[in-house]
Write an enzyme that holds these catalytic residues in place. Structure first.
Site, short mmCIF file in Angstrom:
data_model
loop_
_atom_site.label_atom_id
_atom_site.label_comp_id
_atom_site.label_asym_id
_atom_site.label_seq_id
_atom_site.Cartn_x
_atom_site.Cartn_y
_atom_site.Cartn_z
N ASP A 252 -54.26 -7.91 -15.35
CA ASP A 252 -53.29 -8.32 -14.29
C ASP A 252 -53.70 -8.60 -12.71
O ASP A 252 -53.04 -8.86 -11.95
CB ASP A 252 -52.47 -6.84 -14.08
CG ASP A 252 -50.92 -6.94 -13.46
OD1 ASP A 252 -50.33 -8.10 -13.42
OD2 ASP A 252 -50.48 -6.00 -12.73
N SER A 274 -45.11 -8.04 -10.81
CA SER A 274 -45.20 -8.16 -12.48
C SER A 274 -43.89 -7.34 -12.76
O SER A 274 -43.81 -6.47 -12.19
CB SER A 274 -46.36 -7.60 -12.90
OG SER A 274 -47.56 -7.60 -12.12
N GLN A 323 -47.17 -11.77 -19.92
CA GLN A 323 -46.49 -11.32 -18.93
C GLN A 323 -45.47 -12.06 -18.25
O GLN A 323 -45.37 -13.02 -18.15
CB GLN A 323 -47.55 -10.78 -17.55
CG GLN A 323 -46.84 -10.13 -16.45
CD GLN A 323 -47.99 -9.56 -15.28
OE1 GLN A 323 -47.79 -10.58 -14.22
NE2 GLN A 323 -48.79 -8.87 -15.49
C1 LIG Z 1 -57.87 -15.42 -6.35
C2 LIG Z 1 -57.63 -14.12 -5.62
C3 LIG Z 1 -56.14 -13.95 -6.06
C4 LIG Z 1 -55.72 -12.55 -5.51
C5 LIG Z 1 -54.31 -12.19 -6.06
C6 LIG Z 1 -54.48 -10.69 -6.21
C7 LIG Z 1 -53.03 -10.31 -6.77
C8 LIG Z 1 -52.82 -9.14 -7.50
C9 LIG Z 1 -51.48 -9.05 -8.12
C10 LIG Z 1 -51.18 -7.85 -8.56
C11 LIG Z 1 -49.95 -7.83 -9.17
C12 LIG Z 1 -49.13 -6.30 -9.08
O1 LIG Z 1 -49.78 -5.33 -9.02
S1 LIG Z 1 -47.38 -6.32 -8.93
C13 LIG Z 1 -47.45 -4.64 -9.09
C14 LIG Z 1 -46.75 -4.22 -10.53
N1 LIG Z 1 -45.24 -4.34 -10.36
C15 LIG Z 1 -44.53 -3.51 -9.77
O2 LIG Z 1 -44.80 -2.86 -8.91
C16 LIG Z 1 -42.82 -4.24 -9.72
C17 LIG Z 1 -42.10 -2.70 -9.67
N2 LIG Z 1 -40.68 -3.20 -10.01
C18 LIG Z 1 -39.77 -3.29 -8.85
O3 LIG Z 1 -40.12 -3.16 -7.85
C19 LIG Z 1 -38.25 -3.70 -9.37
O4 LIG Z 1 -38.01 -3.30 -10.65
C20 LIG Z 1 -37.93 -4.95 -8.98
C21 LIG Z 1 -38.01 -5.49 -7.68
C22 LIG Z 1 -38.69 -6.00 -9.87
C23 LIG Z 1 -36.48 -5.32 -9.45
O5 LIG Z 1 -35.64 -4.30 -8.94
P1 LIG Z 1 -34.24 -4.67 -8.41
O6 LIG Z 1 -33.72 -3.71 -7.67
O7 LIG Z 1 -33.38 -5.13 -9.49
O8 LIG Z 1 -34.52 -6.03 -7.68
P2 LIG Z 1 -33.85 -6.91 -6.41
O9 LIG Z 1 -32.46 -6.35 -6.20
O10 LIG Z 1 -33.60 -8.21 -7.06
O11 LIG Z 1 -34.53 -6.81 -5.07
C24 LIG Z 1 -35.62 -5.40 -4.84
C25 LIG Z 1 -35.79 -5.72 -3.18
O12 LIG Z 1 -36.49 -6.96 -2.92
C26 LIG Z 1 -35.73 -7.58 -2.00
N3 LIG Z 1 -35.82 -8.92 -2.16
C27 LIG Z 1 -35.03 -9.71 -3.11
N4 LIG Z 1 -35.51 -11.12 -3.30
C28 LIG Z 1 -36.27 -11.20 -2.00
C29 LIG Z 1 -36.98 -12.17 -1.53
N5 LIG Z 1 -36.83 -13.39 -1.92
N6 LIG Z 1 -37.80 -11.94 -0.52
C30 LIG Z 1 -38.10 -10.81 0.00
N7 LIG Z 1 -37.61 -9.63 -0.58
C31 LIG Z 1 -36.49 -9.90 -1.54
C32 LIG Z 1 -34.41 -7.06 -2.04
O13 LIG Z 1 -33.69 -7.18 -0.76
C33 LIG Z 1 -34.71 -5.52 -2.52
O14 LIG Z 1 -35.03 -4.78 -1.30
P3 LIG Z 1 -34.14 -3.57 -0.95
O15 LIG Z 1 -32.96 -4.30 -0.04
O16 LIG Z 1 -33.91 -2.68 -2.11
O17 LIG Z 1 -34.93 -3.00 0.28
#
Ligand SMILES: CCCCCCCCCCCC(=O)SCCNC(=O)CCNC(=O)[C@H](O)C(C)(C)COP(=O)(O)OP(=O)(O)OC[C@H]1O[C@@H](n2cnc3c(N)ncnc32)[C@H](O)[C@@H]1OP(=O)(O)O
Length: 341
Positions: A252, A274, A323
């Site tokens: 991931d 994710s 994913q």
């Molecule tokens: C080369 C080196 C690289 C280096 C790069 C290394 C990168 C590593 C990457 C790591 C990747 C990860 O670990 S990711 C971590 C694992 N995944 C997670 O933790 C996801 C957990 N799941 C969730 O949070 C939830 O299920 C969601 C958000 C996916 C869905 O929930 P939901 O409640 O249905 O969602 P939704 O209404 O659409 O939106 C949720 C919140 O986001 C806000 N929101 C919505 N759209 C937007 C938007 N465009 N911009 C900002 N914010 C937004 C909304 O206002 C709301 O905030 P509010 O009004 O509620 O406040």
């Protein structure tokens, strides 16, 4: 055997066979389902320490986010997958090893809080076992995983997927070297170089070596695919269960972001996390030896889809994975993802 007398236990008896095990090997019978039992130690690699869990109750384990673990402003998704898989593995007969997992990320995790892993023993069959794990913080299920385990079994064997021809990891730059080069590369925009230089750099527990020399930045478009070698830093304990947890953890790290490559532009700020993650483990491997990770994704409807394959140095296909993730332009001002716990 007939001429020498040794203390032994009768461990299996049928009409045709009587299996004796010398006393000094009785530890082989202990069902220690996963590496290093219940201890953690400084000498272990960081990846192994991140995946360490404390037993709390039958089927319940607790994990934490170590101060030196990658976080990305929230509990890293790979940490949830790796720790939940470790919890599930600890409840399964050690002869059964994970062959597939399917996970959903439900809520942003809080890295200041311990994570409770509740394992549900869905089924224990003769060859297979199934586990469901819930990761809980503050009374909320923040992550859920289904995993299936199988006893080793001989069978048909073929592999269509071929490992692409890529440079050996020894010929490639480490992420640390790449970062140093980027900071001084005159072909890259000064604003980008300054940003790289000023960003806090936390070394990952996983060593990454990108196969292609890439001069693109997070402000320039590039193809939605990536190939890199990875391995855990330091030596991991000899337990296939651990090596699979480490591959799950690593999978991931650089996956969903590849979906954004064709859409990158100056000033783009994205909100991506994710949503779900699936893995199929085909063959045994070591995660502290080089593994080639390739992926080729697509994006539609605010969701990015990525699929990947992992190969050993010998070209053996060891893991296939997919994913989906939320992929949006961040609304301005960018609100950092906060735990809703
Ligand atoms: C080369 C080196 C690289 C280096 C790069 C290394 C990168 C590593 C990457 C790591 C990747 C990860 O670990 S990711 C971590 C694992 N995944 C997670 O933790 C996801 C957990 N799941 C969730 O949070 C939830 O299920 C969601 C958000 C996916 C869905 O929930 P939901 O409640 O249905 O969602 P939704 O209404 O659409 O939106 C949720 C919140 O986001 C806000 N929101 C919505 N759209 C937007 C938007 N465009 N911009 C900002 N914010 C937004 C909304 O206002 C709301 O905030 P509010 O009004 O509620 O406040």
């Amino acid at each position: 055997m007939a001429s020498s007398t040794q203390p032994a236990d009768v461990i299996a008896l049928s009409k045709l066979t009587c299996l004796l095990l010398p006393k000094e090997h009785t530890n082989l019978l202990e069902s220690k389902s996963i590496w290093s039992a219940d201890e953690t130690h400084e000498k272990f690699s960081l990846a192994e320490r991140i995946l360490h869990l404390d037993p709390v109750e039958v089927n319940i384990f607790q994990g934490i986010t170590l101060p030196d673990a990658p976080k990305f402003g929230k509990v890293f998704g790979g940490q949830f997958i790796g720790q939940a898989l470790a919890a599930a593995s600890k409840t399964v007969d050690c002869l059964k090893i994970v062959h597939s997992l399917h996970a959903y990320f439900l809520l942003i995790g809080d890295f200041n809080m311990p994570i409770t892993y509740q394992v549900h023993r869905v089924r224990d069959g003769k060859s297979f076992a199934t586990r469901r794990v819930e990761a809980i913080q503050n009374g909320n299920v923040v992550f859920t995983l289904l995993a299936s385990f199988q006893k080793e079994e001989g069978g048909f064997n073929h592999q269509v997927a071929e490992m692409p021809s890529v440079p050996n990891p020894e010929e490639l730059l480490s992420m640390e070297e790449l970062r140093e080069r980027r900071i001084i590369d005159p072909r890259l925009p000064r604003t980008y170089r300054n940003k790289v230089a000023s960003r806090e750099y936390v070394p990952w527990p996983i060593e990454i070596r990108f196969c292609e020399h890439n001069t693109s930045t997070n402000q320039t478009k590039s193809p939605p695919s990536l190939r890199y070698w990875f391995r855990a830093k330091g030596k991991l304990s000899d337990d296939q269960a651990l090596h699979r947890c480490v591959a799950a953890y690593t999978s991931d790290l650089i996956f969903l972001q590849v979906s954004l490559n064709p859409h990158r532009e100056k000033g783009l700020k994205s909100a991506s996390v994710s949503l779900d993650h699936s893995m199929w483990f085909h063959r045994p491997f070591r995660a502290d030896d080089w593994v080639l990770y390739i992926n080729s994704p697509s994006a539609h409807g605010a969701r990015g889809f990525v699929s990947g394959q992992m190969f050993t140095r010998n070209g053996e296909l060891i893991v296939s994975l997919t994913q989906e993730g939320l992929l949006r332009r961040a609304r301005s001002p960018v609100s950092a993802a906060k735990p809703k716990l």
